[in-house]
Design an enzyme around this catalytic site. Structure first.
Site, PDB file in Angstrom:
ATOM      1  CG  ASP A 199      -0.368   0.046   2.536  1.00  0.00           C
ATOM      2  OD1 ASP A 199       0.844   0.331   2.643  1.00  0.00           O
ATOM      3  OD2 ASP A 199      -1.097  -0.197   3.524  1.00  0.00           O
ATOM      4  CB  CYS A 200       0.358   4.866  -0.265  1.00  0.00           C
ATOM      5  SG  CYS A 200      -0.471   5.408   1.254  1.00  0.00           S
ATOM      6  CB  SER A 201       2.162   4.203   4.571  1.00  0.00           C
ATOM      7  OG  SER A 201       1.256   3.187   4.969  1.00  0.00           O
ATOM      8  CB  ALA A 219      -0.053   8.539   4.752  1.00  0.00           C
ATOM      9  CG  HIS A 258      -1.298   8.759  -1.638  1.00  0.00           C
ATOM     10  ND1 HIS A 258      -1.328   7.380  -1.663  1.00  0.00           N
ATOM     11  CD2 HIS A 258      -0.562   9.127  -2.721  1.00  0.00           C
ATOM     12  CE1 HIS A 258      -0.653   6.934  -2.716  1.00  0.00           C
ATOM     13  NE2 HIS A 258      -0.180   7.980  -3.373  1.00  0.00           N
ATOM     14  CG  HIS A 270       2.291   7.257  -6.049  1.00  0.00           C
ATOM     15  ND1 HIS A 270       0.946   7.447  -5.866  1.00  0.00           N
ATOM     16  CD2 HIS A 270       2.499   7.480  -7.381  1.00  0.00           C
ATOM     17  CE1 HIS A 270       0.368   7.774  -7.006  1.00  0.00           C
ATOM     18  NE2 HIS A 270       1.295   7.795  -7.945  1.00  0.00           N
TER      19      HIS A 270
END
Length: 300
Positions: A199-201, A219, A258, A270
Site C-alpha cells: 500500500d502507499c505507506s 501516511a 497518501h 508511489h
C-alpha cells in the site's frame, strides 16, 4: 556527444568499440562489459526487459543519467546497465559518448574486486575493493572504468564489477529513488509492505528501510514521525523526499491520506490504489496532487 537521430552513424560508434572489446569479453559473461557510456535525454525513461515497447519495465531513469552501454544493442534500442539493473532503452532518448571520458559514480558489486594500475588484467593490483564501495568514475577505456576515491586513490576497475549510479554514498537520501525504482509495477495490496504487494505507506516504509531509515506504517504516522526536515512547497522538494497528501474523501479523519517519494522533475513514485495500479510514476502537476498536497520530508 551524438544525439540519436541518424541511427547508422550512432551504431557504427558502438560497433567499433564492441570489436575492440572482444578479448575483454572472454573474461565475463556476454553483455556485462560496457562498450561505451551514454546520457539519458528524457525524464522517466523506461528501461525495458526486451527491445520492444511491449516488454515489461525494469526501471525508469531521469534525464541526465549516465548509463553503461552494453553489447547486445539492436536497431532502435540500446542495451544498458545502471545501478545494477540491465535492459533496453529507446535510442531516441540516449546520447552515446564518442570519447573515453565520462563523469559518474560507480558502486562495487562484488567483494575483493581488484583496483588495477592499468586497464588490463595484466595491470598490477593497487587495492582490493569491498562490495558497496563507491568510486568517482572519470572514464571508460577498453571495458574498464577509470576511477578515483579518497580511500583507494586512482586506478581501473573492469566494468562488470562496477555499477554506475547517481549516488556518491551507498545509502542515504540520494539513493532512495534508485531503490524505489526497483519495485515499479509491484501490485497494490491494502496493508502490504513487501515486494509481493504494497500500500502507499508500506511502499515508502519498505524503501526507506532499505536505505537505513525506520518509518511507521501509515501516511499520517510518517508525516508526524519527526524524521528529517519538513518542506511545504513543491518547489522545495528534492529527489528521495517523502511527499504527503490529504484528500478529505479518503483520510478517515487523519492528517494525511497518501504518501509517495519525489523522484525529481515533477514526478512522484508511489503505490497507487486507483484501479489497483500498484507502484507507478505520476505527475505532481496534475490537479489532484496540487490540490491535496500537504508537504514533504527531506532527509540528509
Amino acid at each position: 556527444m551524438i544525439r540519436f537521430t541518424g541511427k547508422t552513424a550512432k551504431f557504427v560508434v558502438v560497433f567499433t568499440i564492441t570489436m575492440l572489446l572482444l578479448t575483454v569479453s572472454a573474461f565475463a559473461a556476454e553483455g556485462e562489459i560496457a562498450v561505451s557510456t551514454g546520457t539519458t535525454t528524457g525524464a522517466g525513461l523506461r528501461v525495458r526487459s526486451e527491445p520492444t515497447t511491449e516488454a515489461s519495465v525494469v526501471t525508469r531513469l531521469e534525464k541526465g543519467v549516465t548509463v553503461a552501454v552494453l553489447e547486445g544493442s539492436t536497431e532502435g534500442w540500446y542495451a544498458v546497465s545502471y545501478n545494477g539493473k540491465t535492459g533496453f532503452v529507446s535510442a531516441e532518448y540516449l546520447e552515446v559518448n564518442e570519447g573515453t571520458e565520462c563523469k559518474s559514480y560507480g558502486r562495487v558489486n562484488g567483494q575483493g574486486v581488484n583496483l588495477r594500475d592499468s586497464a588490463s588484467t595484466e595491470g598490477a593490483v593497487a587495492a582490493s575493493l569491498n562490495e558497496g564501495d563507491v568510486m568517482d568514475v572519470t572514464g571508460l577505456v577498453d571495458g574498464w572504468y577509470s576511477v578515483t576515491s579518497d580511500t583507494y586513490g586512482s586506478g581501473y576497475v573492469r566494468s562488470d564489477f562496477l555499477d554506475l549510479t547517481n549516488s556518491k554514498s551507498s545509502g542515504g537520501n540520494s539513493g532512495i529513488v534508485d531503490i524505489a525504482n526497483q519495485y515499479l509495477g509491484v501490485r497494490y495490496v491494502y496493508g502490504g509492505a513487501s515486494p509481493s504487494g504494497f500500500d502507499c505507506s508500506g511502499f515508502t516504509m519498505y524503501v526507506y528501510k532499505k536505505a537505513g531509515y525506520s518509518l511507521p506504517h501509515s501516511a499520517t504516522s510518517q508525516w508526524q514521525s519527526g524524521l528529517g526536515t519538513r518542506v511545504y512547497s513543491m518547489s522545495e522538494l528534492q529527489p528521495g523526499d517523502l511527499v504527503f497528501f490529504n484528500d478529505p474523501a479518503r483520510n478517515a479523519g487523519k492528517a494525511c491520506s497518501h504518501v509517495g517519494i519525489y523522484a525529481g522533475n515533477g514526478q512522484l513514485i508511489h503505490s497507487s490504489s486507483t484501479r489497483s495500479k500498484g507502484v507507478i510514476y505520476s505527475d505532481l502537476a496534475t490537479a489532484y496532487y496540487t490540490q491535496f498536497f500537504v508537504g514533504g520530508i527531506h532527509v540528509g
